[in-house]
Design an enzyme around this catalytic site. Structure first.
Site, mmCIF file in Angstrom:
data_model
loop_
_atom_site.group_PDB
_atom_site.id
_atom_site.type_symbol
_atom_site.label_atom_id
_atom_site.label_comp_id
_atom_site.label_asym_id
_atom_site.label_seq_id
_atom_site.Cartn_x
_atom_site.Cartn_y
_atom_site.Cartn_z
ATOM 1 N N CYS A 80 0.960 -1.255 -0.050
ATOM 2 C CA CYS A 80 0.002 0.052 0.009
ATOM 3 C C CYS A 80 0.813 1.195 0.010
ATOM 4 O O CYS A 80 1.819 1.333 1.045
ATOM 5 C CB CYS A 80 -0.932 -0.244 1.284
ATOM 6 S SG CYS A 80 -1.858 1.597 1.473
ATOM 7 N N CYS A 168 -7.912 -0.169 0.214
ATOM 8 C CA CYS A 168 -7.103 -0.739 1.236
ATOM 9 C C CYS A 168 -6.772 -2.243 0.722
ATOM 10 O O CYS A 168 -7.677 -3.040 0.631
ATOM 11 C CB CYS A 168 -8.033 -0.527 2.478
ATOM 12 S SG CYS A 168 -7.084 -1.331 3.743
ATOM 13 N N TYR A 320 -18.041 -12.421 28.128
ATOM 14 C CA TYR A 320 -17.752 -11.382 27.301
ATOM 15 C C TYR A 320 -18.094 -12.071 25.894
ATOM 16 O O TYR A 320 -17.406 -12.136 24.888
ATOM 17 C CB TYR A 320 -16.200 -10.943 27.160
ATOM 18 C CG TYR A 320 -15.725 -10.558 28.387
ATOM 19 C CD1 TYR A 320 -15.812 -9.351 28.785
ATOM 20 C CD2 TYR A 320 -15.223 -11.299 29.452
ATOM 21 C CE1 TYR A 320 -15.361 -8.833 30.099
ATOM 22 C CE2 TYR A 320 -14.820 -11.133 30.712
ATOM 23 C CZ TYR A 320 -14.823 -9.877 31.002
ATOM 24 O OH TYR A 320 -14.330 -9.298 32.045
ATOM 25 N N CYS A 418 -7.168 -10.166 23.115
ATOM 26 C CA CYS A 418 -6.597 -9.247 22.146
ATOM 27 C C CYS A 418 -5.564 -8.165 22.466
ATOM 28 O O CYS A 418 -5.155 -7.399 21.854
ATOM 29 C CB CYS A 418 -7.898 -8.400 21.607
ATOM 30 S SG CYS A 418 -8.679 -7.743 22.508
HETATM 31 N N1 SAH Z 1 -16.342 -13.266 21.935
HETATM 32 C C1 SAH Z 1 -16.863 -12.507 21.367
HETATM 33 C C2 SAH Z 1 -16.780 -10.716 21.415
HETATM 34 C C3 SAH Z 1 -15.381 -10.289 22.035
HETATM 35 S S1 SAH Z 1 -15.248 -8.930 22.105
HETATM 36 C C4 SAH Z 1 -16.490 -12.828 19.847
HETATM 37 O O1 SAH Z 1 -15.584 -13.357 19.769
HETATM 38 O O2 SAH Z 1 -16.961 -12.475 18.676
HETATM 39 C C5 SAH Z 1 -15.173 -8.433 23.853
HETATM 40 C C6 SAH Z 1 -16.974 -8.136 24.143
HETATM 41 O O3 SAH Z 1 -17.019 -8.190 25.594
HETATM 42 C C7 SAH Z 1 -17.632 -7.211 23.452
HETATM 43 O O4 SAH Z 1 -18.905 -7.468 22.848
HETATM 44 C C8 SAH Z 1 -17.973 -6.068 24.567
HETATM 45 O O5 SAH Z 1 -19.128 -5.552 24.502
HETATM 46 C C9 SAH Z 1 -18.085 -7.117 25.779
HETATM 47 N N2 SAH Z 1 -17.829 -6.444 27.189
HETATM 48 C C10 SAH Z 1 -17.133 -5.371 27.491
HETATM 49 N N3 SAH Z 1 -17.045 -5.262 28.843
HETATM 50 C C11 SAH Z 1 -17.606 -6.231 29.422
HETATM 51 C C12 SAH Z 1 -17.950 -6.810 30.535
HETATM 52 N N4 SAH Z 1 -17.735 -6.034 31.848
HETATM 53 N N5 SAH Z 1 -18.857 -7.843 30.799
HETATM 54 C C13 SAH Z 1 -19.376 -8.421 29.582
HETATM 55 N N6 SAH Z 1 -19.202 -7.900 28.552
HETATM 56 C C14 SAH Z 1 -18.247 -6.960 28.226
#
Ligand code: SAH
Length: 462
Positions: A80, A168, A320, A418
């Site tokens: 790029c 991109c 999460y 991450c």
């Molecule tokens: N496991 C999913 C998303 C991971 S991203 C996947 O792989 O697609 C992290 C996620 O945590 C997001 O969706 C965010 O909204 C959520 N999150 C952030 N803080 C949180 C908390 N205290 N308790 C529960 N979820 C939360």
């Protein structure tokens, strides 16, 4: 000598010739001069280069790359042309093998130095065979450049200056045609882009999403207003582009950095696209969260599934959980999966996606993991978890959650992260609480950027 007595050894604007020997956590090159660290953005490990000091502190300085004198053997010409100005692909000038080496080392250092972990199996990073065109979603701002020409691209670094880029290399090839169609239409019908200083104009962003398994494409145009004049003409042109099955507008009249507005109005086709992660189907609406690198997501989840080692009899918590992607992926191999997520729309998606796939052994809760999980096991002595999966945002988990998880004795904890620095911190907390890091595997979800995903397996010490 204490830090207080140290002198700053370099001055602003001073020029030096240095060799880059390391890579910093943000992907920048690092030169070491008698223990003093010089962070040089855009340099590659192995470069000998001329740099200019921009800001010097007592033990480190930031310097600007002026000229590469002897290029590193790992240096390549970025595909790029605007990589350096755009700033999204910070390590595109390093070959892919060197990128993977950097990520492998970064994760290892965070697990051992911050996490204090030792004696664990460190698996080879899972890279991509073709580390381009991997993103299934892109959001392009539209505006005028300094010559008054209508452009689309990306915001440069942390600014709101648009770097023109319709192609991109991380995104799908269809993006270019879609953007050109929209800009030609805007020019022809005098539809103005949004001006964020004066809060005037109409078109703010174009969001494009492609489902890699089905080929379905969604276009969502974010506007400052209730409609786009002559939108029937625009829709007529866009729907000719192969793959487009969903066209919508998102209404965002606020003075805000948030891209999507609250209201979505469908202009053509369905209000969602269909995609799969392995054999689990998902309906994805304009505002749904969905992992952006679908090829690597499958590999990441397979690793998580492998680490979970399910036999079909386990109670699993997926904390999460977003739209339940991991929960649904694990559910076919578990007795019961509980998912917890803070965003209620995502939980609605999760429930819908469970139904869509006829998966009936999942239950989803809206709320903070640290509250829902902790409260559940205050009263509930049945259904103790066998496996807990966590996939938190970059800031990692709250200590109270980790302590609670450890106190209910799951056999396994699978942590998908991450940010390996906060992962390291959380591994240390779990090790204090009777768990041991057994395995770790980095997965390269974001080639050419400094980001890396990691899956680890922790198990109760006997
Ligand atoms: N496991 C999913 C998303 C991971 S991203 C996947 O792989 O697609 C992290 C996620 O945590 C997001 O969706 C965010 O909204 C959520 N999150 C952030 N803080 C949180 C908390 N205290 N308790 C529960 N979820 C939360």
């Amino acid at each position: 000598m204490s830090n207080k007595d140290k002198k700053i050894p370099y001055e602003k604007n001073q020029e030096l010739t240095v060799e880059i020997t390391e890579v910093g956590s943000l992907g920048e090159g690092v030169a070491k001069l008698d223990g003093y660290a010089l962070f040089v953005k855009d340099s590659v490990r192995g470069d000998i280069c001329q740099v200019k000091i921009m800001k010097a502190n007592k033990s480190f300085a930031y310097a600007k790359l002026l000229k590469v004198i002897t290029p590193s053997p790992y240096r390549v010409k970025p595909r790029c042309e605007v990589a350096r100005r755009c700033g999204g692909c910070k390590i595109m000038a390093a070959d892919y093998k060197e990128q993977l080496r950097f990520k492998t080392e970064k994760v290892y250092n965070n697990l051992t130095r911050i996490g204090g972990a030792s004696d664990f199996e460190y698996e080879s990073i899972i890279g991509m065979e073709e580390p381009y065109n991997y993103r299934n979603k892109a959001q392009f701002p539209i505006g005028y450049n300094d010559k008054g020409r209508l452009v689309s691209g990306f915001y440069a670094g942390r600014t709101h200056v648009i770097v023109e880029n319709n192609k991109c290399f991380l995104g799908v090839p269809e993006n270019e045609k879609i953007l050109t169609t929209i800009k030609n239409f805007m020019n022809e019908y005098s539809i103005k882009p949004y001006d964020e200083i004066n809060h005037t104009g109409v078109i703010r962003h174009v969001m494009i999403r492609k489902a890699f398994h089905t080929g379905e494409i969604m276009v969502c145009i974010v506007i400052n207003g209730d409609e786009i004049m002559h939108s029937d003409i625009l829709v007529g042109r866009l729907k000719e582009i192969p793959g487009i099955v969903s066209i919508s507008i998102s209404i965002n009249k606020d003075k805000t950095n948030v891209i999507m507005g609250r209201k979505i109005v469908n202009l053509f086709g369905r209000n969602y696209i269909r995609d799969y992660i392995k054999d689990v189907e998902f309906n994805i609406s304009p505002k749904s969260f969905f992992q952006v690198n679908p090829i690597q997501t499958e590999k990441l989840y397979e690793k998580a599934l492998e680490y979970a080692g399910l036999t079909g009899n386990e109670v699993v918590w997926d904390l999460y959980c977003g739209i339940g992607t991991i929960s649904l992926f694990l559910a076919r191999n578990a007795k019961k999966v509980y998912g917890v997520e803070i965003i209620s729309d995502a939980i609605e998606d999760a429930k819908r996606n469970a139904k869509l796939n006829n998966i009936d052994n999942t239950e989803f809760f809206v709320g903070k993991s640290e509250e829902v999980f902790v409260n559940y096991y205050k009263t509930n002595k049945d259904h103790l978890p066998d496996v807990v999966v966590v996939d938190p945002p970059r800031k990692g988990c709250e200590r109270i959650l980790l302590e609670k998880i450890a106190s209910v004795n799951p056999k396994k904890i699978v942590y998908v992260s991450c940010d390996s620095a906060t992962l390291g911190r959380d591994v240390a907390i779990l090790e204090e609480n009777g768990y041991k890091l057994l395995k770790a595997c980095p997965v390269d979800m974001f080639p050419h950027t400094e980001h890396v995903e990691t899956v680890v397996l922790m198990s109760k010490v006997k």
